[in-house]
Motif scaffolding. Structure first.
Motif, mmCIF file in Angstrom:
data_model
loop_
_atom_site.group_PDB
_atom_site.id
_atom_site.type_symbol
_atom_site.label_atom_id
_atom_site.label_comp_id
_atom_site.label_asym_id
_atom_site.label_seq_id
_atom_site.Cartn_x
_atom_site.Cartn_y
_atom_site.Cartn_z
ATOM 1 N N ALA A 100 2.434 -0.166 8.416
ATOM 2 C CA ALA A 100 1.570 0.587 9.305
ATOM 3 C C ALA A 100 0.131 0.361 8.903
ATOM 4 C CB ALA A 100 1.912 2.068 9.194
ATOM 5 N N THR A 101 -0.736 0.257 9.920
ATOM 6 C CA THR A 101 -2.142 0.065 9.601
ATOM 7 C C THR A 101 -2.981 1.094 10.371
ATOM 8 O OG1 THR A 101 -3.910 -1.555 9.504
ATOM 9 C CG2 THR A 101 -2.391 -1.781 11.317
ATOM 10 N N PRO A 102 -3.950 1.729 9.702
ATOM 11 C CA PRO A 102 -4.743 2.767 10.373
ATOM 12 C C PRO A 102 -5.429 2.181 11.602
ATOM 13 C CG PRO A 102 -5.219 2.718 8.010
ATOM 14 C CD PRO A 102 -4.380 1.518 8.308
ATOM 15 N N GLN A 134 -1.735 5.747 12.427
ATOM 16 C CA GLN A 134 -1.496 4.361 12.015
ATOM 17 C C GLN A 134 -0.531 3.730 12.999
ATOM 18 O OE1 GLN A 134 -1.152 3.707 7.677
ATOM 19 N NE2 GLN A 134 -0.280 5.752 7.626
ATOM 20 N N ARG A 155 2.192 2.158 4.239
ATOM 21 C CA ARG A 155 1.223 1.301 4.909
ATOM 22 C C ARG A 155 1.542 -0.159 4.658
ATOM 23 N NH1 ARG A 155 -4.403 4.521 4.023
ATOM 24 N NH2 ARG A 155 -5.286 2.532 4.642
ATOM 25 N N VAL A 156 0.584 -1.004 4.913
ATOM 26 C CA VAL A 156 0.807 -2.454 4.915
ATOM 27 C C VAL A 156 1.476 -2.978 3.654
ATOM 28 C CG1 VAL A 156 -0.434 -4.636 4.819
ATOM 29 C CG2 VAL A 156 -1.076 -2.922 6.488
ATOM 30 N N LEU A 200 -6.700 5.242 -0.789
ATOM 31 C CA LEU A 200 -5.717 4.175 -0.609
ATOM 32 C C LEU A 200 -5.297 3.691 -1.984
ATOM 33 C CD1 LEU A 200 -4.326 1.894 1.071
ATOM 34 C CD2 LEU A 200 -6.444 0.613 0.828
ATOM 35 N N GLU A 233 0.842 -1.188 0.000
ATOM 36 C CA GLU A 233 0.000 0.000 0.000
ATOM 37 C C GLU A 233 0.874 1.233 0.000
ATOM 38 O OE1 GLU A 233 -2.627 -0.349 3.349
ATOM 39 O OE2 GLU A 233 -3.765 -1.992 2.423
#
Lengths: 434, 311
Positions: free
Chosen positions: A90-92, A132, A58-59, A421, A54
């Motif tokens: 990182a994940t929200p 996140q 992010r992930v 996203l 992502e």
């Protein structure tokens, strides 16, 4: 009987061809008198490496998948899949961005405030950034085993099981299905049932749904079950057109809340006052209708499908998916892919909670329950490799656009509360048949 | 002496073949009967040991069934069905299938395109059931784009059939099975062997007592004009249209179709029997002769083969 004539050129050619046929196959296989009839029953091996990333740090996941399929003859087929995936990034966490720095604790922490002797991992989010959890790491091991066999003359019975385990989640599932062919095998009716049992034991314990984040209340392990059924019909409409219609229904029951998701609670001006753990209803019934068409247009094959989904949380979705397989020479093919998706929000979804209004029983700010639309564009390039192998590379770009991204509250002006996203998918596959 | 009917040992009797039978004949030949490829099949052995002959017969039947299962277009799991379902994608085939496709390709080229394993799609409008249902010319013409081996991409081991096209090994498969079974049995058995699958046959040599007496069924006459032949070595195959034709307004439409027009070849003989080195070779010569129509006899004379033509 005729007079003996010299052998013609054509006859010589046929003699040579006949000799070639009989001698080549005599060498190819020496049949054993006591062996049962041998038909080619290949072992199929599929090895895949999937990479998903992502945007904005992010992930990302790396997922090797190995699948073995063995045909034991008489349409008895054993299919096994082994998946190993590792997720990081990182994940929200569900909270909204703010104009002030915000500090959170990673779920594995034993409390929100550092205490001597207790493990606490805090992370601080800069003003304007989406909160996140940067410490997100997960590894999953999963295995599937399926068996299918004929039952009587025109029926196929299949059943199988699934097992998967992660640090915070275990799942066991079983399914069984029966399909019946008729109308000279041009029509197939299928029906199936499945049952899944999951155990959720989040890092640092499962939070009490809906509780105040500051209290850090945790519960013991939780479980959920999913029971489902499917009925479908597949129809060959013409030599070039196959269509399939499926209806599925499933019902989840138990702990359906995401243990790592929280919501921001804001005051009348939009300033963050506190956070709450999300809380979802403990049942969810989902229905979907799926219609897929496979159409051969010369050597090009079009795969077009539409899915309509609806659930008891009021999430309704539409998916249109199109793939076109184009042969570029007989060793190489290209498969462009486009997918369009839209969903409405769950009835208890909100970007944030308000301190002033009445407190809802159920609440979630999970972007996956928001209203959004998404598109996927990509292509797969495949080529035959060696005698029985195929190698392919898939490249896709996914983009998700939430419908609601901002708020009119003064303290939230200028903030993107639920950003778009983007994700990139790369998949390398190798298929081999023995 | 009455012919002794051997009891077949259950240990090696194929359980799914109730018609599998072993018979010790008075003339010192042991006969094994079974059914494969929709034909009565016969294996004749110059032997005395009924049990051993039965085992050879079992191996022969297994081989015939193996070939039938693997290449029958009626069986969804056969390689032919897999190829026919491939919808334009390449299918990798094994060595045996590759050899058959190679053979079909050479026959296609040697016949200048008259012999074609993709012609089976014409069966969709031609049903040779003895009736007068001649198809609509437009329906026949609509199928022609789906016919023509030259449209098939064949580069062993990959075959790519344009979507909608089909292949079948009718006209090759049974003869191939006869030669394969003969080779298989002769490998394990020293005596004379004759393999006969519904009139297509082959032998390795004559029994010590003299050549094989072969009766060839002739169409329309129901055994009346049976052709009696003496066979010492090689193959014998018959192509005919006994029960496979249409009759309308006095015109007989044979099941031998011209792939260039989609219509029956005119003036086809009722039956052509050819003797050659192998059953495969005899079969293809008989088929080629039928495709010649009125020129069948002169074609066979030109080839310098022993033949029996009935009009």
């Amino acid at each position: 009987m005729q007079l003996k004539r010299p052998v013609s050129q054509l006859h010589l050619g046929l003699m040579a061809a006949s000799c070639a046929l009989l001698s080549s196959t005599a060498r190819a296989q020496t049949a054993d008198a006591n062996q049962p009839p041998q038909i080619d029953q290949p072992l199929q091996i599929d090895a895949d490496l999937l990479y998903y990333k992502e945007n904005a740090g992010r992930v990302q996941t790396i997922e090797p998948i190995v699948s073995l399929k063995k045909d034991f003859g008489d349409q008895r087929v054993l299919d096994g899949t082994f998946t190993l995936d590792s997720l990081s990034g990182a994940t929200p966490n569900g909270a909204i961005p703010a104009h002030q720095p915000q500090t959170f604790a990673s779920p594995s922490s034993s409390s929100l405030t550092p205490k001597p002797g207790a493990k606490t991992t805090l992370y601080t989010i800069a003003p304007g950034d989406l909160p996140q959890d940067p410490h997100f790491k997960e590894r999953r091991v999963a295995g599937d085993l399926d068996w299918s066999q004929p039952l009587g003359l025109d029926n196929t019975l299949s059943y199988g099981g699934h097992l998967s385990t992660e640090h915070d989640f275990d799942s066991v599932a079983a399914h069984a299905g029966l399909s019946h062919d008729f109308n000279e095998k041009n029509t197939t009716l299928s029906a199936g049932v499945s049952e899944e049992y999951d155990r959720i034991h989040a890092h640092g314990g499962n939070p009490v749904p809906g509780s105040d984040y500051a209290l850090y209340e945790k519960e013991p392990n939780q479980t959920k079950t999913v029971a489902g059924g499917l009925i479908g019909v597949t129809q060959v409409l013409s030599r070039n057109w196959l269509t399939e219609l499926n209806y599925t229904y499933d019902r989840s029951q138990g702990y359906l809340t995401d243990p790592y998701r929280i919501l921001s609670v804001v005051d009348a001006t939009g300033l963050v006052a506190s956070y709450r753990y999300e809380n979802r209803p403990d049942t969810r019934a989902r229905q979907s209708l799926y219609w897929v068409n496979k159409v051969a247009l010369g050597s090009t094959v079009l795969d077009l499908s539409y899915r309509r989904g609806k659930d008891s949380w009021d999430v309704g979705s539409d998916t249109v998916d199109a793939r076109l397989r184009i042969d570029l020479g007989h060793r190489v093919y290209l498969e462009p892919h486009a997918r369009w998706y839209r969903q409405s929000a769950a009835d208890f979804y909100s970007l944030y909670l308000s301190e002033t209004g009445p407190a809802p029983v159920f609440m979630s700010a999970d972007p996956r329950l928001a209203a959004f639309s998404a598109t996927t564009f990509g292509a797969k390039l495949g080529m035959t490799a060696g005698r029985n192998g195929e190698f392919s590379l898939r490249l896709e770009q996914y983009q998700q656009r939430p419908t609601e991204q901002s708020s009119s509250l003064t303290a939230l002006q200028g903030l993107n509360l639920n950003p778009n996203l983007k994700a990139t998918i790369v998949q390398l596959s190798y298929h081999l048949e023995y | 002496m009455r012919p002794a009917r051997a009891a077949v040992d259950a240990a090696w009797r194929p359980p799914h073949a109730p018609e599998f039978e072993v018979l010790a004949r008075e003339d010192g030949i042991i006969a094994v009967y079974f059914t494969a490829m929709a034909s009565p099949c016969e294996l004749l052995l110059e032997a005395t040991d009924v049990h051993a002959a039965g085992q050879l017969g079992s191996a022969a039947a297994q081989e015939a069934w193996r070939i039938e299962t693997k290449f029958s277009r009626y069986r969804p799991e056969s390689i032919v069905s897999v190829i026919n379902r491939s919808q334009g994608s390449a299918v990798a085939v094994d060595l045996e299938t590759a050899a058959l496709i190679d053979y079909a390709a050479r026959c296609h080229s040697l016949s200048q395109g008259r012999f074609d394993i993709t012609s089976g799609v014409l069966r969709r409008c031609w049903k040779f059931d003895g009736s007068d249902r001649v198809p609509n010319p437009d329906a026949v013409a609509a199928l022609l784009p789906l016919i023509g081996f030259e449209k098939v991409l064949w580069q062993a081991p990959l075959i790519t059939l344009p979507a909608g096209m089909e292949i079948d090994f009718g006209g090759i498969g049974k003869e191939y099975a006869v030669d394969r079974v003969l080779a298989l049995v002769a490998e394990q058995f020293a005596g004379a062997v004759l393999v006969n699958f519904g009139g297509d046959l082959a032998t390795n040599r004559a029994p010590a007592a003299g050549p094989w007496q072969v009766g060839v069924e002739r169409p329309d006459t129901e055994g009346q004009a049976r052709l009696l032949l003496e066979l010492r070595r090689g193959g014998l195959a018959t192509s005919g249209d006994t029960h496979r034709f249409l009759l309308r307004d006095g015109v007989r439409y044979s099941h031998i179709l011209d792939v260039r027009t989609g219509w029956p070849v005119p003036a086809v003989p009722r039956s052509v029997t050819v003797a050659a080195g192998s059953c495969v070779e005899a079969g293809i010569l008989a088929t080629f002769a039928m495709l010649q129509g009125s020129a069948a006899e002169s074609f066979l004379i030109e080839q310098g083969v022993q033949h029996w033509c009935l009009r």
